[in-house]
Motif scaffolding. Structure first.
Motif, PDB file in Angstrom:
ATOM      1  N   ASP A 157       0.842  -1.211   0.000  1.00 37.45           N
ATOM      2  CA  ASP A 157       0.000   0.000   0.000  1.00 37.45           C
ATOM      3  C   ASP A 157       0.871   1.254   0.000  1.00 37.45           C
ATOM      4  O   ASP A 157       0.538   2.253  -0.641  1.00 37.45           O
ATOM      5  CB  ASP A 157      -0.903   0.034   1.248  1.00 37.45           C
ATOM      6  N   PHE A 158       1.968   1.206   0.749  1.00 39.08           N
ATOM      7  CA  PHE A 158       2.840   2.388   0.805  1.00 39.08           C
ATOM      8  C   PHE A 158       3.362   2.734  -0.597  1.00 39.08           C
ATOM      9  O   PHE A 158       3.297   3.893  -1.024  1.00 39.08           O
ATOM     10  CB  PHE A 158       3.996   2.133   1.783  1.00 39.08           C
ATOM     11  N   ASP A 159       3.839   1.727  -1.344  1.00 40.24           N
ATOM     12  CA  ASP A 159       4.343   1.984  -2.703  1.00 40.24           C
ATOM     13  C   ASP A 159       3.231   2.508  -3.610  1.00 40.24           C
ATOM     14  O   ASP A 159       3.439   3.429  -4.401  1.00 40.24           O
ATOM     15  CB  ASP A 159       4.937   0.698  -3.306  1.00 40.24           C
ATOM     16  N   ARG A 160       2.039   1.914  -3.437  1.00 38.64           N
ATOM     17  CA  ARG A 160       0.906   2.362  -4.270  1.00 38.64           C
ATOM     18  C   ARG A 160       0.549   3.814  -3.941  1.00 38.64           C
ATOM     19  O   ARG A 160       0.257   4.611  -4.842  1.00 38.64           O
ATOM     20  CB  ARG A 160      -0.312   1.465  -4.034  1.00 38.64           C
ATOM     21  N   ALA A 161       0.608   4.153  -2.646  1.00 40.60           N
ATOM     22  CA  ALA A 161       0.293   5.537  -2.247  1.00 40.60           C
ATOM     23  C   ALA A 161       1.303   6.507  -2.863  1.00 40.60           C
ATOM     24  O   ALA A 161       0.937   7.575  -3.371  1.00 40.60           O
ATOM     25  CB  ALA A 161       0.310   5.651  -0.721  1.00 40.60           C
ATOM     26  N   ILE A 162       2.576   6.117  -2.839  1.00 42.13           N
ATOM     27  CA  ILE A 162       3.621   6.969  -3.435  1.00 42.13           C
ATOM     28  C   ILE A 162       3.334   7.149  -4.933  1.00 42.13           C
ATOM     29  O   ILE A 162       3.361   8.281  -5.448  1.00 42.13           O
ATOM     30  CB  ILE A 162       5.020   6.320  -3.226  1.00 42.13           C
ATOM     31  N   ASP A 163       3.030   6.045  -5.620  1.00 39.38           N
ATOM     32  CA  ASP A 163       2.762   6.141  -7.069  1.00 39.38           C
ATOM     33  C   ASP A 163       1.562   7.040  -7.342  1.00 39.38           C
ATOM     34  O   ASP A 163       1.592   7.883  -8.238  1.00 39.38           O
ATOM     35  CB  ASP A 163       2.505   4.744  -7.667  1.00 39.38           C
ATOM     36  N   GLU A 164       0.498   6.842  -6.552  1.00 43.17           N
ATOM     37  CA  GLU A 164      -0.720   7.666  -6.732  1.00 43.17           C
ATOM     38  C   GLU A 164      -0.390   9.143  -6.582  1.00 43.17           C
ATOM     39  O   GLU A 164      -0.779   9.968  -7.398  1.00 43.17           O
ATOM     40  CB  GLU A 164      -1.747   7.317  -5.638  1.00 43.17           C
ATOM     41  N   LEU A 165       0.323   9.458  -5.508  1.00 43.08           N
ATOM     42  CA  LEU A 165       0.618  10.871  -5.222  1.00 43.08           C
ATOM     43  C   LEU A 165       1.538  11.458  -6.280  1.00 43.08           C
ATOM     44  O   LEU A 165       1.382  12.615  -6.686  1.00 43.08           O
ATOM     45  CB  LEU A 165       1.236  11.022  -3.824  1.00 43.08           C
ATOM     46  N   LYS A 166       2.492  10.634  -6.747  1.00 47.10           N
ATOM     47  CA  LYS A 166       3.412  11.152  -7.782  1.00 47.10           C
ATOM     48  C   LYS A 166       2.680  11.414  -9.094  1.00 47.10           C
ATOM     49  O   LYS A 166       3.120  12.223  -9.903  1.00 47.10           O
ATOM     50  CB  LYS A 166       4.569  10.159  -8.001  1.00 47.10           C
ATOM     51  N   SER A 167       1.546  10.740  -9.268  1.00 42.96           N
ATOM     52  CA  SER A 167       0.796  10.938 -10.514  1.00 42.96           C
ATOM     53  C   SER A 167      -0.074  12.207 -10.469  1.00 42.96           C
ATOM     54  O   SER A 167      -0.679  12.577 -11.455  1.00 42.96           O
ATOM     55  CB  SER A 167      -0.089   9.723 -10.797  1.00 42.96           C
ATOM     56  N   ILE A 168      -0.170  12.834  -9.283  1.00 44.07           N
ATOM     57  CA  ILE A 168      -0.983  14.065  -9.186  1.00 44.07           C
ATOM     58  C   ILE A 168      -0.052  15.267  -9.326  1.00 44.07           C
ATOM     59  O   ILE A 168       0.794  15.498  -8.462  1.00 44.07           O
ATOM     60  CB  ILE A 168      -1.730  14.151  -7.825  1.00 44.07           C
ATOM     61  N   ALA A 169      -0.211  16.016 -10.408  1.00 45.24           N
ATOM     62  CA  ALA A 169       0.664  17.192 -10.609  1.00 45.24           C
ATOM     63  C   ALA A 169       0.383  18.186  -9.476  1.00 45.24           C
ATOM     64  O   ALA A 169      -0.774  18.448  -9.146  1.00 45.24           O
ATOM     65  CB  ALA A 169       0.382  17.814 -11.962  1.00 45.24           C
ATOM     66  N   GLY A 170       1.433  18.724  -8.886  1.00 44.97           N
ATOM     67  CA  GLY A 170       1.240  19.745  -7.847  1.00 44.97           C
ATOM     68  C   GLY A 170       1.349  19.199  -6.438  1.00 44.97           C
ATOM     69  O   GLY A 170       1.123  19.939  -5.478  1.00 44.97           O
ATOM     70  N   VAL A 171       1.685  17.913  -6.306  1.00 45.05           N
ATOM     71  CA  VAL A 171       1.836  17.335  -4.956  1.00 45.05           C
ATOM     72  C   VAL A 171       3.290  16.923  -4.736  1.00 45.05           C
ATOM     73  O   VAL A 171       3.878  16.245  -5.582  1.00 45.05           O
ATOM     74  CB  VAL A 171       0.937  16.088  -4.771  1.00 45.05           C
ATOM     75  N   GLU A 172       3.842  17.354  -3.620  1.00 45.45           N
ATOM     76  CA  GLU A 172       5.194  16.898  -3.238  1.00 45.45           C
ATOM     77  C   GLU A 172       5.094  16.022  -2.008  1.00 45.45           C
ATOM     78  O   GLU A 172       4.390  16.380  -1.047  1.00 45.45           O
ATOM     79  CB  GLU A 172       6.072  18.105  -2.904  1.00 45.45           C
ATOM     80  N   ILE A 173       5.809  14.906  -2.033  1.00 42.30           N
ATOM     81  CA  ILE A 173       5.820  14.034  -0.845  1.00 42.30           C
ATOM     82  C   ILE A 173       7.067  14.417  -0.053  1.00 42.30           C
ATOM     83  O   ILE A 173       8.194  14.183  -0.496  1.00 42.30           O
ATOM     84  CB  ILE A 173       5.869  12.554  -1.249  1.00 42.30           C
ATOM     85  N   VAL A 174       6.842  15.026   1.105  1.00 39.47           N
ATOM     86  CA  VAL A 174       7.978  15.633   1.810  1.00 39.47           C
ATOM     87  C   VAL A 174       8.293  14.991   3.166  1.00 39.47           C
ATOM     88  O   VAL A 174       9.283  15.352   3.794  1.00 39.47           O
ATOM     89  CB  VAL A 174       7.763  17.154   2.021  1.00 39.47           C
ATOM     90  N   GLY A 175       7.443  14.064   3.611  1.00 39.13           N
ATOM     91  CA  GLY A 175       7.716  13.543   4.953  1.00 39.13           C
ATOM     92  C   GLY A 175       7.229  12.127   5.169  1.00 39.13           C
ATOM     93  O   GLY A 175       6.336  11.639   4.473  1.00 39.13           O
ATOM     94  N   ILE A 176       7.857  11.477   6.132  1.00 42.96           N
ATOM     95  CA  ILE A 176       7.419  10.149   6.580  1.00 42.96           C
ATOM     96  C   ILE A 176       7.088  10.264   8.065  1.00 42.96           C
ATOM     97  O   ILE A 176       7.874  10.831   8.845  1.00 42.96           O
ATOM     98  CB  ILE A 176       8.532   9.082   6.395  1.00 42.96           C
TER      99      ILE A 176
END
Ligand SMILES: Cc1ncc(COP(=O)(O)O)c(C=O)c1O
Length: 391
Positions: A157-176
Motif C-alpha cells: 500500500d505504501f508503494d501504491r500511495a507513493i505512485d498515486e501521489l506522484k501521478s498528481i501534478a502539484g503534490v510533493e511528498i515531503v515527509g514520513i
C-alpha cells in the motif's frame, strides 16, 4: 485550602521536561522540532503554554485543530495526523503549508479530486504501517494483529500511495510519519521505527522531515532518558546518511505532561467490612484512570495519624463498585479530611475524563510558591450549556 478534588500542574517540572527533551535532541540534530500531542492532555491552558514555548501542535481531529487555532496557532505550525482529520481541516492545513501526514487512500482520493482548489503546490507526508511486532516481539500494542494506521509496507500500500501521489501534478511528498504507541517505549522500538522510516524516506519526491511520533518515556526512573532516545535515533539517521537539513520531528505527549500533574482528593469517610478498612474520598478513579485500567499509582498521604493499619482500600465518589484506586498496606490510618495526592497523572486523564456523576474538577498551576487557576471546576451551569430541556 484548595477545594478538593483538583489536579495540580507543577510548571517547573513541565519546563524541565520540555527543555530536557529539546536540548537532548538539538545537541545531536539541530534541525529538531516538537509537536505537542493535544490528545494526551488537551487542557486549553497547556495547549496555550505549549504555543508560547514555540512548540508545534500535533492534532488528529477538527476539534483539536480548532483548539489549536483558539489558543493562537497558525496553520503552518500544525501537524495534522489521524484517520479522521476532517477534509475541510485537512485542506486548510495543506493550503497553509502545515504538516499533513496522510493515513489512507480516501485522503489521497480527496486530494486528487480537489487539487485545482489548492491554488499552489501542496506538500504531504505519509504515515507508515509495518510489522513492528516482528522486529520487537511482545512490545507493540496490536501484537500479531495488524496496526490500524497509515499505509502498510508489506502489502505494498505504501508503494501504491507513493505512485498515486506522484501521478498528481502539484503534490510533493515531503515527509514520513511513523508514530507507534507501544507497551515498552523502548530504545529498540525507536531504533526499528527510525530504520524503517529511513528506508522509506528515499521514496519521497523531496524529503523535508522525518516524524517519529510520540510514546517516549519522560523522567521515569529507570526508563530510557531523553539523551538515550536522541543517541539511538540520531545514530540510525547517520547510518542512513540522512542529510542534516532534514527536520526531525517528535510528537510527545506523556513524556512532557505525565509527571508534572498530580491529583489531590480528601477522605470523607470510612467503613470496616470483612476486616478491611474502606476509605471513601471525594476523588475518583474516573479522573486518574478513566479507562479503569489497573495502575499502581505513586502517592503521598497528608495525615497526622500515628496509628498504622494493615490494609486500607482507597475508593472514590462514584457508584461504580470498582472505583478503588489505592490498596495501602501498613500505612497511617487515614482520618476524615486527610489529603491523598496521586502522582504522575497528566497523560490521558484530563482529556479522557468522563462527566460521570460529578463534573470536571479544577486544575491548579503551581509555579514555585505561586498558584493560579487553569480551569475552574465545572458546575451544572457548564454541564447544561447547549442542552435543551423538555417543555
Ligand atoms: C499520532 C500520535 N502522535 C503522538 C502521540 C502521543 O503519544 P504519547 O502521549 O504516548 O507521547 C499519539 C498517541 O496516541 C499519537 O497517536
Amino acid at each position: 485550602m484548595l477545594k478538593t478534588p483538583y489536579f495540580i500542574l507543577d510548571l517547573q517540572k513541565l519546563e524541565k521536561n520540555l527543555s530536557g527533551l529539546r536540548s537532548a535532541f538539538t545537541s545531536l540534530w539541530p534541525n529538531f522540532a516538537i509537536g505537542y500531542s493535544f490528545k494526551t492532555n488537551n487542557l486549553p491552558w497547556i495547549a496555550s503554554w505549549m504555543h508560547a514555548q514555540g512548540v508545534m501542535a500535533e492534532v488528529v481531529s477538527s476539534p483539536e485543530y480548532e483548539l489549536a487555532k483558539y489558543v493562537g496557532y497558525e496553520d503552518n505550525c500544525v501537524i495534522l495526523n489521524g484517520p479522521c482529520k476532517g477534509f475541510e481541516t485537512m485542506d486548510k492545513v495543506l493550503k497553509a503549508g502545515g504538516i499533513v501526514n496522510l493515513d489512507s487512500f480516501q485522503e489521497i482520493n480527496h486530494i486528487k479530486a480537489n487539487i485545482q482548489n489548492y491554488g499552489s503546490r501542496i506538500k504531504v507526508g505519509l504515515r507508515i504501517n509495518f510489522d513492528l511486532e516482528t522486529a520487537c516481539p511482545g512490545e507493540t500494542i496490536p501484537g500479531k494483529e495488524p496496526g490500524r494506521f497509515g499505509f502498510n509496507i508489506e502489502n505494498r500500500d505504501f508503494d501504491r500511495a507513493i505512485d498515486e501521489l506522484k501521478s498528481i501534478a502539484g503534490v510533493e511528498i515531503v515527509g514520513i510519519h511513523a508514530h507507534h504507541s507501544t507497551k515498552t517505549k523502548s530504545l529498540g522500538i525507536f531504533k526499528a521505527i527510525t530504520k524503517k522510516t529511513c528506508e522509506c524516506a528515499s521514496k519521497c519526491s523531496c524529503l523535508e522531515y522525518i516524524d517519529l511520533g510520540g510514546c517516549l518515556f519522560g523522567d521515569k526512573p529507570g526508563a530510557p532518558t531523553f539523551e538515550e532516545y536522541a543517541q539511538t535515533i540520531v545514530s540510525v539517521l547517520c547510518d542512513f546518511s540522512i542529510p542534516s537539513e532534514i527536520k526531525l520531528l517528535l510528537e510527545p505527549g506523556a513524556a512532557l505532561i505525565a509527571s508534572p500533574v498530580s491529583y489531590v482528593c480528601k477522605v470523607i469517610g470510612t467503613k470496616d467490612i470483612k476486616g478491611t478498612r474502606l476509605v471513601f474520598t471525594d476523588g475518583s478513579i474516573k479522573h486518574i484512570a478513566p479507562q479503569m485500567n489497573a495502575i499502581r499509582f505513586g502517592y503521598n498521604l497528608k495525615t497526622s495519624s500515628k496509628n498504622t493499619l494493615p490494609r486500607q482500600v482507597i475508593s472514590g465518589y462514584s457508584c461504580i463498585e470498582m472505583d478503588r484506586f489505592l490498596d495501602l498496606n501498613n500505612q497511617p490510618e487515614l482520618q476524615i479530611d486527610d489529603e491523598i495526592t496521586i502522582k504522575n497523572v497528566g497523560a490521558y486523564t484530563i482529556s479522557l475524563a468522563p462527566l460521570f456523576i460529578e463534573y470536571y474538577p479544577s486544575v491548579i498551576v503551581k509555579n514555585g510558591d505561586k498558584y493560579s487557576i487553569a480551569r475552574e471546576a465545572w458546575t451544572t451551569k457548564e454541564f447544561t450549556q447547549k442542552q435543551k430541556l423538555y417543555v
